[in-house]
Design a protein around this motif. Structure first.
Motif, PDB file in Angstrom:
ATOM      1  N   PHE A 300       0.857  -1.172   0.046  1.00  0.00           N
ATOM      2  CA  PHE A 300       0.009   0.008   0.001  1.00  0.00           C
ATOM      3  C   PHE A 300       1.020   1.106   0.075  1.00  0.00           C
ATOM      4  O   PHE A 300       0.627   2.133  -0.838  1.00  0.00           O
ATOM      5  N   ILE A 301       1.991   1.361   0.949  1.00  0.00           N
ATOM      6  CA  ILE A 301       2.650   2.346   1.015  1.00  0.00           C
ATOM      7  C   ILE A 301       3.746   2.643  -0.341  1.00  0.00           C
ATOM      8  O   ILE A 301       3.899   3.789  -0.820  1.00  0.00           O
ATOM      9  N   GLN A 302       4.120   1.503  -0.953  1.00  0.00           N
ATOM     10  CA  GLN A 302       5.134   1.800  -2.172  1.00  0.00           C
ATOM     11  C   GLN A 302       4.051   2.222  -3.226  1.00  0.00           C
ATOM     12  O   GLN A 302       4.581   2.564  -4.118  1.00  0.00           O
ATOM     13  N   LYS A 303       2.846   1.656  -3.350  1.00  0.00           N
ATOM     14  CA  LYS A 303       2.067   1.896  -4.502  1.00  0.00           C
ATOM     15  C   LYS A 303       1.531   3.233  -4.502  1.00  0.00           C
ATOM     16  O   LYS A 303       1.171   3.855  -5.462  1.00  0.00           O
ATOM     17  N   LEU A 304       1.276   3.951  -3.254  1.00  0.00           N
ATOM     18  CA  LEU A 304       0.615   5.093  -3.055  1.00  0.00           C
ATOM     19  C   LEU A 304       1.233   6.490  -3.821  1.00  0.00           C
ATOM     20  O   LEU A 304       0.625   7.181  -4.538  1.00  0.00           O
ATOM     21  N   PRO A 305       2.693   6.540  -3.645  1.00  0.00           N
ATOM     22  CA  PRO A 305       3.104   7.501  -4.578  1.00  0.00           C
ATOM     23  C   PRO A 305       2.954   7.607  -6.028  1.00  0.00           C
ATOM     24  O   PRO A 305       2.878   8.564  -6.814  1.00  0.00           O
ATOM     25  N   ASP A 306       2.981   6.425  -6.496  1.00  0.00           N
ATOM     26  CA  ASP A 306       2.738   6.286  -8.171  1.00  0.00           C
ATOM     27  C   ASP A 306       1.354   6.374  -8.424  1.00  0.00           C
ATOM     28  O   ASP A 306       1.007   6.902  -9.306  1.00  0.00           O
ATOM     29  N   ALA A 307       0.488   6.211  -7.506  1.00  0.00           N
ATOM     30  CA  ALA A 307      -0.885   6.411  -7.793  1.00  0.00           C
ATOM     31  C   ALA A 307      -1.598   7.697  -7.598  1.00  0.00           C
ATOM     32  O   ALA A 307      -2.602   8.001  -8.341  1.00  0.00           O
ATOM     33  N   VAL A 308      -0.938   8.434  -6.823  1.00  0.00           N
ATOM     34  CA  VAL A 308      -1.400   9.810  -6.671  1.00  0.00           C
ATOM     35  C   VAL A 308      -0.198  10.676  -7.246  1.00  0.00           C
ATOM     36  O   VAL A 308       0.808  10.801  -6.450  1.00  0.00           O
ATOM     37  N   PRO A 309      -0.434  11.525  -8.272  1.00  0.00           N
ATOM     38  CA  PRO A 309       0.570  12.649  -8.691  1.00  0.00           C
ATOM     39  C   PRO A 309       0.860  13.697  -7.478  1.00  0.00           C
ATOM     40  O   PRO A 309      -0.054  13.862  -6.731  1.00  0.00           O
ATOM     41  N   LEU A 310       1.985  14.266  -7.772  1.00  0.00           N
ATOM     42  CA  LEU A 310       2.198  15.258  -6.708  1.00  0.00           C
ATOM     43  C   LEU A 310       1.158  16.583  -6.813  1.00  0.00           C
ATOM     44  O   LEU A 310       1.026  17.161  -5.893  1.00  0.00           O
ATOM     45  N   ALA A 311       0.901  16.738  -8.035  1.00  0.00           N
ATOM     46  CA  ALA A 311      -0.284  17.708  -8.137  1.00  0.00           C
ATOM     47  C   ALA A 311      -1.531  17.622  -7.358  1.00  0.00           C
ATOM     48  O   ALA A 311      -1.922  18.667  -6.729  1.00  0.00           O
ATOM     49  N   ASN A 312      -1.894  16.278  -7.339  1.00  0.00           N
ATOM     50  CA  ASN A 312      -3.148  16.419  -6.496  1.00  0.00           C
ATOM     51  C   ASN A 312      -2.790  16.619  -4.975  1.00  0.00           C
ATOM     52  O   ASN A 312      -3.658  17.447  -4.141  1.00  0.00           O
ATOM     53  N   TYR A 313      -1.839  16.363  -4.507  1.00  0.00           N
ATOM     54  CA  TYR A 313      -1.208  16.846  -3.078  1.00  0.00           C
ATOM     55  C   TYR A 313      -1.183  18.193  -3.182  1.00  0.00           C
ATOM     56  O   TYR A 313      -1.542  18.714  -1.980  1.00  0.00           O
TER      57      TYR A 313
END
Length: 376
Positions: A300-313
């Protein structure tokens, strides 16, 4: 002291064309209150009520007060009968009763407003609030410029206190609600994704929905209900206790010492609360995904950065700044409009919370339209 005679009514048996009634005795309150005198007199007067053909003779009454006179007056339907004989001393009682009965209490006029007129009043009130809100924004901008020119003389203690109350003290409730929302969203999404074999996309769904939309919106709604109502109530109490007027007398600006610190504090603390709420919601979703889909926390933690681009953050953090500023401005706007009574205080606080939540949702819709093609 002579003993008062009981009040009596006598129907003259010799009257042929009309009924003749004569009264005698003492028609005063102390005589009427003895024994069953009042009940007996009321039973005798009831058949005679409203009968215009009765001839009344009250000259044989020994003494009378307003209570006794009122009994006759009610029997006559509040008007003198045509055939009435009174003693000179009795005239004064009935004149006063007639004068009192002629006084009409003015009735309050009911507002006769059509639906179009009511709509017009609502629109005028809306534009009045909009003008006052824009003036408040302008005042805050001027105070910010003054603060940037002379930061050493700024209200640092007020800003720090508001960050503590609106930010730090809200960590518990935002974390709890975020965690539970994450659990619920993960369970519901897992049931649908399992039917299509898309278990691995749960991280994408949770990440996008929480970081971009649910996290900032949940934090803003909680802060609007918690800190927004507190700000409005604080300013309202200061209005009721005339502290705001005292500040003006001493030359202290409301905007620089009260409003600007609250706006800055919420603009600073809201993005931090958004990060905190996002983290709690993602942890709740990760726990539910482990239980429901057996997805490991490491995956879950490894997949999260790839699933959510920085722009959304970054969009979520930007929402936090805007939402916090809007909540503070709306709360201060309604707090300053509270009148010096407790009823207005309660009504203003309720209106401020509802309006702040509505404005936050409208601002979220604007963000969704403006950044439609960003972050996907």
């Amino acid at each position: 002291m002579p003993i008062s005679q009981a009040p009596t009514l006598t129907l003259d048996p010799n009257a042929k064309t009309t009924r003749a009634v004569s009264a005698s005795g003492t028609w005063q309150v102390h005589a009427l209150a003895q024994g069953d005198a009042m009940a007996g007199i009321a039973a005798q007067l009831k058949p005679l009520q409203g009968d215009a053909g009765v001839a009344w003779d009250l000259r044989q009454i020994d003494s009378m007060d307003h209570i006794g006179a009122q009994l006759f007056w009610n029997t006559w339907d509040k008007a003198r009968p045509k055939q009435l004989q009174l003693a000179p001393a009795q005239e004064e009682f009935f004149k006063r009763i007639e004068q009192a009965g002629g006084i009409e209490v003015p009735r309050s006029r009911k507002a006769r407003l059509t639906s179009v007129m009511l709509l017009g009043l609502k629109m005028l009130s809306f534009f009045e609030h909009m003008a006052a809100f824009i003036a408040l924004v302008g005042q805050v901008v001027q105070d910010l410029g003054r603060f940037l020119r002379r930061p050493a003389r700024g209200p640092w203690r007020e800003i720090s206190a508001n960050i503590y109350h609106a930010g730090f003290q809200a960590l518990g409730i935002t974390a709890l609600v975020g965690f539970l929302i994450g659990v619920v969203l993960s369970y519901l999404s897992a049931q649908q994704l399992r039917a299509f074999g898309g278990d691995i996309y749960l991280v994408n769904l949770l990440g996008m929905s929480v970081i971009r939309e649910l996290g900032p919106l949940l934090a803003a709604i909680l802060v609007a209900g918690r800190s927004g109502s507190s700000i409005t109530a604080q300013l309202g109490v200061m209005r009721v206790t005339e502290e705001l007027d005292a500040m003006l007398v001493m030359g202290i600006s409301h905007g620089f010492r009260l409003i600007m610190p609250k706006v800055l504090a919420l603009a600073i603390s809201m993005p931090l609360l958004v990060i905190w709420t996002d983290t709690a919601a993602l942890i709740g979703g990760m726990v539910a995904a482990k239980i429901e889909l057996n997805l490991s926390s490491r995956y879950f933690i490894q997949k999260l950065p790839d699933a959510v681009p920085l722009a959304n953050y970054l969009i979520g953090l930007g929402k936090g700044v805007v939402f916090g500023s809007l909540i503070a401005l709306v709360s201060c706007h309604f707090g300053l409009r509270i009148k010096a009574n407790t009823e207005s205080l309660g009504r203003g606080t309720t209106t401020a919370v509802v309006t702040a939540i509505t404005v936050v949702i409208l601002a979220d819709a604007v963000f969704a339209i403006v950044f439609n093609g960003v972050g996907y």
